[in-house]
Scaffold this motif. Structure first.
Motif, PDB file in Angstrom:
ATOM      1  N   ASN A 180       8.949  -8.294  10.678  1.00 32.04           N
ATOM      2  CA  ASN A 180       9.795  -7.174  11.149  1.00 32.04           C
ATOM      3  C   ASN A 180       8.922  -5.935  11.236  1.00 32.04           C
ATOM      4  N   ARG A 181       8.133  -5.829  12.283  1.00 30.42           N
ATOM      5  CA  ARG A 181       7.110  -4.789  12.384  1.00 30.42           C
ATOM      6  C   ARG A 181       7.650  -3.364  12.408  1.00 30.42           C
ATOM      7  N   PRO A 182       8.819  -3.114  13.008  1.00 28.29           N
ATOM      8  CA  PRO A 182       9.267  -1.702  13.048  1.00 28.29           C
ATOM      9  C   PRO A 182       9.363  -1.050  11.680  1.00 28.29           C
ATOM     10  N   ILE A 183       9.765  -1.798  10.647  1.00 28.86           N
ATOM     11  CA  ILE A 183       9.931  -1.179   9.320  1.00 28.86           C
ATOM     12  C   ILE A 183       8.577  -0.812   8.722  1.00 28.86           C
ATOM     13  N   VAL A 184       7.631  -1.779   8.673  1.00 28.69           N
ATOM     14  CA  VAL A 184       6.337  -1.464   8.053  1.00 28.69           C
ATOM     15  C   VAL A 184       5.569  -0.444   8.881  1.00 28.69           C
ATOM     16  N   ASP A 185       5.695  -0.529  10.224  1.00 26.55           N
ATOM     17  CA  ASP A 185       4.985   0.433  11.075  1.00 26.55           C
ATOM     18  C   ASP A 185       5.573   1.825  10.927  1.00 26.55           C
ATOM     19  N   SER A 186       6.896   1.906  10.696  1.00 30.06           N
ATOM     20  CA  SER A 186       7.534   3.223  10.520  1.00 30.06           C
ATOM     21  C   SER A 186       7.022   3.908   9.260  1.00 30.06           C
ATOM     22  N   MET A 197       3.685   7.994   6.445  1.00 34.20           N
ATOM     23  CA  MET A 197       2.947   8.315   5.224  1.00 34.20           C
ATOM     24  C   MET A 197       1.515   7.801   5.236  1.00 34.20           C
ATOM     25  N   GLY A 198       1.163   6.917   6.214  1.00 40.27           N
ATOM     26  CA  GLY A 198      -0.162   6.320   6.185  1.00 40.27           C
ATOM     27  C   GLY A 198      -0.185   5.137   5.224  1.00 40.27           C
ATOM     28  N   GLY A 199      -1.342   4.595   4.943  1.00 42.20           N
ATOM     29  CA  GLY A 199      -1.448   3.517   3.985  1.00 42.20           C
ATOM     30  C   GLY A 199      -1.079   2.177   4.581  1.00 42.20           C
ATOM     31  N   THR A 200      -0.910   1.192   3.692  1.00 44.09           N
ATOM     32  CA  THR A 200      -0.627  -0.188   4.060  1.00 44.09           C
ATOM     33  C   THR A 200       0.708  -0.585   3.461  1.00 44.09           C
ATOM     34  N   THR A 201       1.560  -1.255   4.255  1.00 46.18           N
ATOM     35  CA  THR A 201       2.913  -1.614   3.829  1.00 46.18           C
ATOM     36  C   THR A 201       3.102  -3.118   3.988  1.00 46.18           C
ATOM     37  N   GLY A 202       3.904  -3.723   3.091  1.00 50.07           N
ATOM     38  CA  GLY A 202       4.153  -5.144   3.209  1.00 50.07           C
ATOM     39  C   GLY A 202       5.410  -5.580   2.491  1.00 50.07           C
ATOM     40  N   LEU A 203       5.946  -6.726   2.900  1.00 51.18           N
ATOM     41  CA  LEU A 203       7.078  -7.376   2.244  1.00 51.18           C
ATOM     42  C   LEU A 203       6.666  -8.802   1.909  1.00 51.18           C
ATOM     43  N   PHE A 204       7.025  -9.264   0.685  1.00 55.05           N
ATOM     44  CA  PHE A 204       6.678 -10.599   0.226  1.00 55.05           C
ATOM     45  C   PHE A 204       7.965 -11.347  -0.132  1.00 55.05           C
ATOM     46  N   VAL A 205       7.938 -12.660   0.026  1.00 51.82           N
ATOM     47  CA  VAL A 205       9.032 -13.514  -0.431  1.00 51.82           C
ATOM     48  C   VAL A 205       8.477 -14.437  -1.513  1.00 51.82           C
ATOM     49  N   ARG A 206       9.302 -14.695  -2.524  1.00 50.84           N
ATOM     50  CA  ARG A 206       8.821 -15.513  -3.653  1.00 50.84           C
ATOM     51  C   ARG A 206       8.902 -16.994  -3.297  1.00 50.84           C
ATOM     52  N   GLN A 207       7.844 -17.714  -3.653  1.00 52.25           N
ATOM     53  CA  GLN A 207       7.804 -19.169  -3.482  1.00 52.25           C
ATOM     54  C   GLN A 207       7.210 -19.751  -4.760  1.00 52.25           C
ATOM     55  N   GLY A 208       8.077 -20.223  -5.639  1.00 53.61           N
ATOM     56  CA  GLY A 208       7.622 -20.709  -6.932  1.00 53.61           C
ATOM     57  C   GLY A 208       7.108 -19.563  -7.791  1.00 53.61           C
ATOM     58  N   ASP A 209       5.841 -19.666  -8.225  1.00 53.93           N
ATOM     59  CA  ASP A 209       5.242 -18.619  -9.062  1.00 53.93           C
ATOM     60  C   ASP A 209       4.358 -17.680  -8.262  1.00 53.93           C
TER      61      ASP A 209
END
Length: 867
Positions: free
Chosen positions: A123-129, A134-146
């Motif tokens: 979902n690029r619009p959210i991280v790009d926004s 603010m600059g910097g690096t943005t990300g979203l992760f999903v949990r898979q096991g540990d």
């Protein structure tokens, strides 16, 4: 018989010859022993001193690197926290988080994560926004096991593609914290590069950690830090180096070789102690760890540098001593004795001259204090009496009081001239060379001399174009030269004209002061520049003066490499010509100091040291204004800055929350009608954030909805166009300015009473101590906002007091203003440069100017108490 006598004479001659040789041999042996012992002793002392200096230099450089790293870390974390709040807000407003059917991300198939009905995978619009704001690096992760898999990010892999499907470092501290549902903030390794960032767990309705929000900034572009390390050097071959947590070399001193640096630093890294010291010849290695990032700071001192510096110092000294000693030994005995006698006489004469110079300097310093202190009280009391007479409507007393005040200032000027002349004669006059703008200086002198011109009905014309530019000289003494010439022109001219003209050529600045006064004869001009000399007794009785002004002006001109001359004709007028080099050339026998900033006072002033900070708790109350109307922001700033508030302004509702958390204001003024994020949203966000919920918020708007503002948590409501008095009333109510407390340390009761009454009229609390020892006890009980210090006091003088004050933890940050009548020596001035905010000569400033100077060093602006 004759042969017997001859044999006896030959034996006696032989014995005398052997005796001379023996004595020469003994002298040589003794000299060799003395030189050897002295050389070894000198070597040890020099080596110890050089070692100490090198250790201090290494420690200071490492601390500077620590400070720059910590500053960079704090700045990064502020940006990270503001960015993570925006990312969470943008995703949570879409709905609650929950896991959905797996999707293919990159080469892997992983569970998908939605907020509400919006899928997060790529979902690029959210991280790009967030990155755009603010600059910097943005990300979203999903949990898979540990572990946790990237499903949305703007991190690029080695192929330049978004690194979707990659995992968080399984061995990092972040994974351990996230599995437990905790936030992790610190250094995070992303695809081999260090980032400073924050991982916040995404928790579903069942309390399970199903994913991660992430924002980080790559640790790079530390240009100030890299430049500092690159320019560092410890003696000739020592260096400073910086390593990351994986022992990769980041930066090093320019003089060091990378292979040597890496070898030594790996050796230092073997120690389990984070702060170590290794002495293994030929290197002495120190290491410190910057704990938040795990970075290593290493300093290395090359031990042979210490030895060679000490050897060179001893060799230089004893080479000279040895040449002189052996030359004297080979000379004739009588010449040696005579030479020694002459040396002894010269040494006695030198010591005698130094003692006389010290005695004269001490006499001048003490005499200046003893003369200026009572005059300071006379001038101060007369100024206060003038004000009281005007306030009580007793105008008939004002002329007499003005005469007392004028006489005191005249006497102070006379004393200053005599002391200046004495310092010149004693070789104690110090020149402070700095670059300053000539037209500005001329305008200041013209403003100062104006009352003297008006007194005799004279008119001043100035011809000093801006093209004259700047000059490097002593601004105080240049100003005094022009003031003396203009003062003379005003005194000897009635209802006439005085012209001050400035020109410039390639080498010099030329000043001329021309008047239409009484003029001088050729005979009078010959003795004009002599001390205590005027035209004749008649002019002395008619015009007054001591005849020191022109003599001092001539000395100042010549000591700065310039000249002064005049042209005059009786009954027509006089013109003085002053020539000063563009860059003053001061004789090496005269004290010289170089400084960058122009002093605001012509008398002894010392700039504020950077190492002294304002007293704890003495900061100005901060006020944050959030309004898209620039006129409103400027008006609020002008109104509240005059009251002593520290202002922070923003036109964006989007930036308001981050700015409020950064500056932590005592009060917020908020507009409602703003583009983008409106004031209602900002108000709700401020009140929902634990860091800002208790901050008073005043809504200032044209929207008539006070109930809604109060319901959302606003403290009060002001309708536009707002009333200035209402804004001030609310500011004082919710962000009150505390009353400053000034401690005066002065043994002269008259001086204390004058200054104390002036400060109390300004609404300032005043305490008093008669000497430094009592003052130290008072500081331990109650910390003052400012200390005003005299230098000449019994029991403990001002120098001992300020030295002891700065040693104590409670006294390091208290501003100190020195107010003394003492003329300072160069060592005394250097001491005060490091420990005091400002030094003011007693009697040099009027009561009004003095209080204005004191206000500069108080924590907030003060105003006179209401009647």
């Amino acid at each position: 018989m004759l042969n017997l006598l001859k044999s006896r004479k030959s034996r006696q001659s032989l014995l005398e010859s052997l005796s001379i040789r023996s004595r020469v041999f003994v002298w040589i042996c003794l000299l060799a022993v003395v030189v050897g012992v002295a050389g070894y002793s000198g070597f040890r002392k020099l080596h110890a001193q050089i070692t100490s200096d090198a250790t201090q230099a290494a420690t200071l450089e490492m601390q500077n690197v620590q400070d720059l790293l910590d500053l960079s870390r704090r700045l990064y974390l502020e940006q990270v926290r503001a960015s993570i709040e925006i990312l969470k807000r943008d995703t949570l407003q879409l709905g609650a988080p929950h896991l959905v059917d797996p999707v293919k991300v990159g080469e892997a198939t992983v569970p998908n994560l939605d907020f509400g009905t919006t899928p997060m995978a790529d979902n690029r619009p959210i991280v790009d926004s967030v990155q755009h704001m603010m600059g910097g690096t943005t990300g979203l992760f999903v949990r898979q096991g540990d572990t946790f898999i990237r499903i949305d990010t703007n991190v690029l892999d080695t192929h330049g593609q978004r690194a979707l499907g990659t995992e968080i470092d399984a061995h990092g501290q972040a994974v351990v914290a996230l599995r437990q549902g905790k936030v992790y903030a610190g250094v995070i390794n992303i695809l081999g590069s260090p980032y400073i960032g924050e991982d916040d767990p995404i928790i579903d309705d069942h309390g399970q950690v199903i994913g991660v929000w992430f924002v980080g900034f790559k640790i790079e572009n530390l240009s100030v830090l890299m430049s500092r390390i690159n320019s560092s050097r410890i003696l000739e071959n020592g260096f400073i180096a910086l390593f990351d947590a994986q022992n990769n070399l980041i930066a090093q001193s320019a003089n060091a070789q990378p292979k040597i640096v890496e070898t030594l630093c790996l050796q230092a890294d073997r120690s389990p102690d984070p702060d170590i010291l290794i002495n293994e010849y030929p290197w002495q290695i120190r290491k410190q760890t910057f704990a938040p990032w795990g970075y290593g700071i290493v300093s290395a001192t090359y031990l042979p540098d210490l030895v060679w510096r000490a050897v060179n110092g001893v060799w230089l000294i004893f080479s000279v001593v040895g040449i002189i000693a052996f030359g004297a030994l080979l000379a004739q005995g009588a010449a040696l004795v005579r030479s020694r006698q002459m040396m002894d006489e010269a040494e006695k004469a030198r010591l005698s001259a130094e003692e006389a110079s010290r005695t004269k300097s001490a006499f001048l310093a003490n005499m200046s204090h003893e003369l200026r202190t009572p005059l300071n009280a006379i001038i101060g009391y007369s100024e206060m009496l003038v004000e009281d007479a005007i306030d009580r409507g007793q105008e008939e007393m004002e002329p007499d009081l003005r005469k007392i005040q004028g006489s005191g200032k005249h006497l102070l000027s006379l004393i200053n001239d005599i002391l200046d002349l004495s310092k010149i004669e004693a070789g104690k006059m110090t020149f402070y060379l700095e670059e300053f703008d000539v037209p500005n200086m001329v305008r200041e002198v013209a403003s100062t001399i104006q009352p003297l011109l008006v007194k005799n009905g004279n008119h001043l014309e100035i011809d000093c174009p801006e093209e004259v530019g700047s000059i490097c000289a002593d601004v105080t003494k240049t100003r005094q030269i022009l003031f003396n010439l203009l003062s003379n022109a005003s005194k000897f001219t009635n209802n006439g004209k005085v012209l001050l003209k400035c020109t410039r050529d390639a080498k010099e600045i030329h000043f001329s002061v021309q008047d239409t006064g009484v003029g001088m004869s050729a005979e009078t001009q010959k003795k004009l520049f002599k001390e205590f000399s005027q035209a004749d007794d008649t002019s002395t009785r008619k015009y007054g003066g001591t005849g020191l002004g022109l003599a001092i002006s001539k000395r100042f001109c010549e000591m700065m490499g310039g000249s002064i001359r005049l042209e005059s004709q009786s009954g027509v007028g006089t013109t003085f010509y002053v020539n000063l080099p563009i860059k003053a050339i001061v004789d090496s026998a005269v004290g010289v100091e170089i400084r960058d900033a122009n002093p605001t006072d012509g008398q002894a002033e010392i700039s504020t040291p950077k190492t002294v900070t304002p007293a704890a708790g003495a900061e100005k109350p901060g006020v944050l204004v959030i309004d898209d109307d620039a006129e409103v922001r400027n008006l609020m700033q002008r109104v509240l800055e005059k009251e002593g508030y520290a202002m922070h302004l923003t036109a964006s509702g989007q930036d308001a929350l981050a700015l409020a958390k950064q500056v932590k204001p005592c009060l917020v003024f908020l507009d409602i009608m703003m583009p983008g994020v409106d004031g209602w949203t900002v108000l709700a966000a401020l009140k929902n954030d634990p860091e800002t919920r208790d901050t008073p918020v005043i809504v200032v708007t044209s929207v008539d909805n006070k109930p809604m503002a109060l319901a959302l948590g606003a403290t009060d409501y002001v309708a536009k166009p707002f009333d200035r008095e209402k804004i001030l009333e609310l500011s004082h109510q919710y962000a009150p300015i505390t009353t400053p407390h000034v401690l005066i340390i002065e043994d002269d009761i008259n001086s204390y009473e004058v200054l104390g009454r002036i400060l109390e009229k300004e609404g300032i609390k005043v305490s008093y101590a008669p000497n430094g020892r009592i003052a130290l006890d008072m500081v331990e009980e109650v910390l003052p906002s400012l200390i005003i210090l005299d230098l000449m006091m019994p029991e403990m003088n001002g120098f001992d007091f300020i030295t002891e004050l700065r040693r104590r933890k409670t006294g390091v940050a208290i501003p100190v203003v020195v107010l003394s009548g003492r003329d300072l020596t160069s060592p005394e001035r250097n001491l005060l440069n490091q420990t005091a905010q400002k030094t003011i000569l007693k009697g040099a400033l009027s009561a009004h100017d003095l209080i204005e100077e004191i206000r500069r060093y108080l924590p907030v602006k003060t105003a006179p108490p209401k009647p």
